[in-house]
Motif scaffolding. Sequence first.
Motif, short mmCIF file in Angstrom:
data_model
loop_
_atom_site.label_atom_id
_atom_site.label_comp_id
_atom_site.label_asym_id
_atom_site.label_seq_id
_atom_site.Cartn_x
_atom_site.Cartn_y
_atom_site.Cartn_z
N ARG A 167 6.07 8.28 4.71
CA ARG A 167 7.15 8.37 5.74
C ARG A 167 6.33 8.81 6.86
NH1 ARG A 167 10.57 13.48 6.49
NH2 ARG A 167 8.35 13.94 7.06
N ASP A 168 5.59 9.95 6.94
CA ASP A 168 4.82 10.08 8.34
C ASP A 168 3.53 9.08 8.48
OD1 ASP A 168 6.43 12.40 8.30
OD2 ASP A 168 4.90 13.64 7.31
N ARG A 169 3.20 8.62 7.67
CA ARG A 169 2.13 7.44 8.03
C ARG A 169 2.81 6.23 8.49
NH1 ARG A 169 -1.26 6.10 2.84
NH2 ARG A 169 -1.54 3.77 2.85
N LEU A 170 4.10 5.97 8.24
CA LEU A 170 4.83 4.87 8.76
C LEU A 170 5.35 5.35 10.22
CD1 LEU A 170 6.74 2.27 7.91
CD2 LEU A 170 8.50 4.08 8.05
N ILE A 171 5.77 6.45 10.28
CA ILE A 171 6.25 6.91 11.65
C ILE A 171 5.15 6.91 12.59
CG2 ILE A 171 6.99 9.06 12.88
CD1 ILE A 171 8.64 9.64 10.76
N ALA A 172 3.86 7.41 12.22
CA ALA A 172 2.74 7.16 13.21
C ALA A 172 2.22 5.98 13.40
CB ALA A 172 1.53 8.08 12.71
N GLY A 173 2.54 5.01 12.48
CA GLY A 173 2.03 3.46 12.60
C GLY A 173 3.00 2.94 13.76
N VAL A 174 4.36 3.04 13.37
CA VAL A 174 5.24 2.34 14.05
C VAL A 174 5.43 3.04 15.54
CG1 VAL A 174 7.68 1.90 14.35
CG2 VAL A 174 6.86 1.91 11.97
N LEU A 175 5.10 4.25 15.69
CA LEU A 175 5.20 4.89 17.22
C LEU A 175 3.75 4.27 18.11
CD1 LEU A 175 6.54 8.49 16.61
CD2 LEU A 175 7.68 6.38 17.41
N ALA A 176 2.89 3.78 17.44
CA ALA A 176 1.94 3.21 18.07
C ALA A 176 2.14 1.73 18.80
CB ALA A 176 0.68 2.81 17.21
N ILE A 177 3.47 1.27 18.38
CA ILE A 177 4.13 -0.05 19.20
C ILE A 177 4.50 0.50 20.38
CG2 ILE A 177 5.55 -1.95 18.87
CD1 ILE A 177 5.44 -1.60 15.89
N PRO A 178 3.93 -0.15 21.58
CA PRO A 178 4.48 0.55 22.78
C PRO A 178 5.82 0.48 22.86
CG PRO A 178 2.55 -1.19 23.12
CD PRO A 178 2.94 -1.10 21.55
N TYR A 228 9.30 4.85 -5.46
CA TYR A 228 8.45 3.70 -6.02
C TYR A 228 7.91 3.04 -4.88
CZ TYR A 228 11.91 4.57 -9.78
OH TYR A 228 12.68 4.97 -10.64
N ASN A 229 7.80 3.22 -3.81
CA ASN A 229 6.98 2.73 -2.65
C ASN A 229 5.73 3.12 -2.72
OD1 ASN A 229 10.08 2.80 -0.89
ND2 ASN A 229 8.92 1.02 -1.26
N THR A 230 4.94 2.30 -2.14
CA THR A 230 3.29 2.68 -2.16
C THR A 230 2.60 2.57 -0.80
OG1 THR A 230 2.67 0.35 -2.27
CG2 THR A 230 3.16 1.39 -4.44
N GLY A 231 1.45 3.19 -0.73
CA GLY A 231 0.80 3.24 0.66
C GLY A 231 0.39 1.91 0.89
N ASP A 232 0.18 0.73 0.10
CA ASP A 232 0.08 -0.45 0.44
C ASP A 232 1.21 -1.09 1.05
OD1 ASP A 232 -2.57 -0.30 -0.55
OD2 ASP A 232 -2.27 -1.31 -2.49
N GLU A 233 2.29 -0.74 0.48
CA GLU A 233 3.48 -1.32 1.17
C GLU A 233 3.87 -0.85 2.47
OE1 GLU A 233 6.41 -2.26 -2.87
OE2 GLU A 233 6.53 -0.38 -1.73
N VAL A 234 3.39 0.37 2.65
CA VAL A 234 3.43 0.91 3.97
C VAL A 234 2.55 0.22 5.04
CG1 VAL A 234 3.24 3.01 5.65
CG2 VAL A 234 4.53 3.11 3.37
N ASP A 235 1.44 -0.05 4.54
CA ASP A 235 0.38 -0.79 5.35
C ASP A 235 0.79 -2.20 5.69
OD1 ASP A 235 -0.93 1.45 5.41
OD2 ASP A 235 -2.52 1.17 3.61
N ARG A 236 1.41 -2.83 4.53
CA ARG A 236 1.97 -4.05 5.10
C ARG A 236 3.07 -4.13 5.98
NH1 ARG A 236 2.22 -9.37 4.00
NH2 ARG A 236 4.28 -10.24 3.38
N ILE A 237 4.01 -3.29 5.81
CA ILE A 237 5.00 -3.20 7.10
C ILE A 237 4.30 -2.97 8.33
CG2 ILE A 237 7.02 -1.68 8.03
CD1 ILE A 237 7.65 -1.15 4.77
N LEU A 238 3.35 -2.10 8.32
CA LEU A 238 2.70 -1.83 9.80
C LEU A 238 1.96 -2.74 10.09
CD1 LEU A 238 1.65 2.03 8.94
CD2 LEU A 238 3.39 1.12 10.49
N ALA A 239 1.36 -3.54 9.23
CA ALA A 239 0.38 -4.71 9.63
C ALA A 239 1.37 -5.57 10.25
CB ALA A 239 -0.38 -5.34 8.71
N LEU A 240 2.67 -5.85 9.71
CA LEU A 240 3.58 -7.07 10.13
C LEU A 240 4.25 -6.76 11.38
CD1 LEU A 240 4.53 -8.41 6.78
CD2 LEU A 240 3.23 -9.64 8.54
N LEU A 241 4.98 -5.55 11.62
CA LEU A 241 5.77 -4.95 12.40
C LEU A 241 5.49 -5.23 14.07
CD1 LEU A 241 8.72 -4.09 12.34
CD2 LEU A 241 7.77 -1.77 12.55
#
Length: 389
Positions: free
Chosen positions: A270-281, A361-374
């Motif tokens: 979750r924290d990796r996801l938050i950091a990645g999404v907040l990087a979107i201006p 059941y979620n993985t780091g790869d899944e979070v990375d894919r969300i962050l790559a696409l968002l």
Amino acid sequence: MEHKLIYADNSATTPVSRAALDAMLPLFSTGYGNPSAIYSLGQEAKKCLEASRRKVAAALGARNNEIFFTSGGTEGDNWALFSVCEQYAPRGRHIISTQIEHSAVLRTLEKLEERGFEVTLLPPAENGMVSAGDLRRAIRADTILVSIMTANNVTGTILPIKELCAAAHERRVLFHTDAVQAAGHIPIGVRETGVDLLTISAHKFHGPKGAGALYARVPLIPFPLIFGGGQEKGRRSGTENVPLIAGMAAALEEAVQNMEENNRRISALRDRLIAGVLAIPGTRLTGHPEERLPGLASFVFEGLEGVEGQNLVVLLDREGICVSSGSACSVGSVNPPAPLLAMGYGQKLARSALRVSLSVYNTGDEVDRILALLPGIVETARNAGRPGF
Ligand SMILES: Cc1ncc(COP(=O)(O)O)c(C=O)c1O
């Protein structure tokens, strides 16, 4: 390359765990007896029902006779509220709740208002918190019940239930909590918080849909809403759904046993996801920055004026990713998430909300894919919202 489905909407519902499935399957095929029947097949089902009750009670730190099985969170919330109002109306007709509750509580309160009860809804702070001070100020001589959720389904903010409950008890007012988003994810021991009534729902912690439980502290006995054959000690009639109840008990037992380890893993994702999404201006995290559920992160996006968060959901779905907008659809319109409006977000920003909720059941790869696409998807949605696009 074909990508596997990424399921990141675990606050809406969760996949059933192996343990829950294994507990349920034999009860559909061989152990299908009616627990009220006196022959052995029925008595086996009865044993299974009571074993499930013991597991749920143990997970909540309750006594067995304080657990009543229901069809899920909506029934549990309805039951808790109607039951207290039915029994305590002679003492008073005032109820306190909050503006951020689930509709299972808010719509029930509207029904109670139609029946002559008076409801005060406490506003949340900007970070989604509800304060014990506000609650103390709202309690009146005729207040009979406070109902405040343990964790919010839109922002994931965890509320200070022990403190809020103590504030209600200072004035001898009963306290109910909707723990549907919290059960199986964070500790919710009923002796620890002191709550009088508590609602849980199996499908939010890898159990089946259509099963739940209401905890009612002894000597409180819930007033029945469903009448008939007298099951659940006459409090909820109807043949018990033994397979789903057993699935719920197995899922809850497993979730509580593995909670610490699961949460370390899920909150890191979750924290990796938050950091990645907040990087979107122009992106903001909603809810309390620390006091939040391990798996839930919810965002709003500036510059999405005129575009619903639902558009983001559709664009992500095209990539095989399931998330939620947090908005409620009613006929012909989309309502922005009410808790965000209550927290002071304007209509437009609240409409852009996107909720991502992760499970074990979620993985780091899944979070990375969300962050790559968002970032690209937000850009597309922002462009779609501009006039003349
Ligand atoms: C906080 C909360 N309460 C109640 C419910 C309703 O639970 P159920 O779907 O089991 O009826 C939900 C479901 O989303 C919820 O999030």
